[in-house]
Design an enzyme around this catalytic site. Sequence first.
Site, PDB file in Angstrom:
ATOM      1  N   HIS A  16      11.778  -0.528  62.282  1.00  0.00           N
ATOM      2  CA  HIS A  16      13.201  -0.464  61.943  1.00  0.00           C
ATOM      3  C   HIS A  16      13.911  -1.782  62.233  1.00  0.00           C
ATOM      4  O   HIS A  16      13.969  -2.219  63.389  1.00  0.00           O
ATOM      5  CB  HIS A  16      13.844   0.658  62.770  1.00  0.00           C
ATOM      6  CG  HIS A  16      15.281   0.916  62.458  1.00  0.00           C
ATOM      7  ND1 HIS A  16      16.249   0.962  63.425  1.00  0.00           N
ATOM      8  CD2 HIS A  16      15.909   1.140  61.277  1.00  0.00           C
ATOM      9  CE1 HIS A  16      17.414   1.226  62.863  1.00  0.00           C
ATOM     10  NE2 HIS A  16      17.236   1.342  61.561  1.00  0.00           N
ATOM     11  N   HIS A  58      22.886  -5.840  58.946  1.00  0.00           N
ATOM     12  CA  HIS A  58      23.188  -4.407  58.972  1.00  0.00           C
ATOM     13  C   HIS A  58      24.663  -4.118  58.754  1.00  0.00           C
ATOM     14  O   HIS A  58      25.052  -3.378  57.855  1.00  0.00           O
ATOM     15  CB  HIS A  58      22.719  -3.778  60.289  1.00  0.00           C
ATOM     16  CG  HIS A  58      22.982  -2.303  60.342  1.00  0.00           C
ATOM     17  ND1 HIS A  58      24.162  -1.770  60.803  1.00  0.00           N
ATOM     18  CD2 HIS A  58      22.231  -1.243  59.956  1.00  0.00           C
ATOM     19  CE1 HIS A  58      24.133  -0.449  60.705  1.00  0.00           C
ATOM     20  NE2 HIS A  58      22.965  -0.099  60.201  1.00  0.00           N
TER      21      HIS A  58
HETATM   22  O1  G3P Z   1      16.379   3.266  56.726  1.00  0.00           O
HETATM   23  C1  G3P Z   1      16.598   4.006  57.858  1.00  0.00           C
HETATM   24  C2  G3P Z   1      17.747   3.475  58.683  1.00  0.00           C
HETATM   25  O2  G3P Z   1      17.671   2.091  58.749  1.00  0.00           O
HETATM   26  C3  G3P Z   1      19.077   3.903  58.135  1.00  0.00           C
HETATM   27  O3  G3P Z   1      20.103   3.638  59.004  1.00  0.00           O
HETATM   28  O4  G3P Z   1      22.009   2.345  59.837  1.00  0.00           O
HETATM   29  O5  G3P Z   1      19.741   1.874  60.706  1.00  0.00           O
HETATM   30  O6  G3P Z   1      20.355   1.220  58.400  1.00  0.00           O
HETATM   31  P1  G3P Z   1      20.569   2.192  59.507  1.00  0.00           P
HETATM   32 MG    MG Z   2      18.447   0.419  57.671  1.00  0.00          MG
END
Ligand code: G3P
Ligand code: MG
Length: 252
Positions: A16, A58
């Site tokens: 992630h 992000h």
């Molecule tokens: O793709 C899964 C996750 O990354 C979605 O949430 O806010 O971490 O981008 P976020």
């Molecule tokens: Mg994400």
Amino acid sequence: MANATPKVILPRVQAHRGAKGVRPENTMASLREALAQGVSWTEFDVKLSKDGIPVLYHDQDLKRTSGLEGLVKDYTFAELQDFEAGAWFDEAYKGEKIPSLEEVLKFHIDNGLHANIELKPSDGEEKETTKAVVDLLDRIWPDHLPKPLFSSFKRDSLEVARDIAPDYPRGLLIYDDLSNWQTHAKNLNCSTIHLWHKMFTPELIAEIKQLGYGIATYTVNEVDRAKELVAMGVDSIITDFPGNTLEALEAE
Ligand code: G3P
Ligand code: MG
């Protein structure tokens, strides 16, 4: 005739924003660490600079990870290169830059990594973000490699992907609102569903599987929870700690 749904085999673990638990998210340092920890797939977030260059970031604004006022979309790529992307996490990473998607994709190509490209447009840029990402992929992604997966909470972004790049698999990202998910996934001809991990029930997992979708979940940082979700039938765990999670799940 509708295009066939692209096939994708999800990995057990996706990193992630790279290895977000131990490196500044969405940086080259984070992606390099994810590779070092042994994953085959990464997930990262993409939006556009003012001059339309896809970058990894992000948040819409620069405050949390770059310490600045303003929005990513208000700065050109050249201007963004002057900003910090690592020091907020730890002084050891001071000097990390906001990477271009081009640099990141080349890193994936060179290292045989798969990418889950989360289309995370700034407000109002849902369509052009997808177009810019597809233009870049058309230019640099080798035909012989499996195509990256596009995921997004923004259905407008996935719709453009469906229409201009139908061969790239699409994943519908959902947080906690499951209303009409079946209709949205079908309309967007998605291959996968990516759902916040607290939303799963055995019945929902059975329904998703019965409809033929792969299942990914985020963000799962406790290995016992990852094991539980896999035992329930979830295919792919998106985690800030990919190495630990791989080890725990491979030990099953
Ligand atoms: O793709 C899964 C996750 O990354 C979605 O949430 O806010 O971490 O981008 P976020
Ligand atoms: Mg994400």
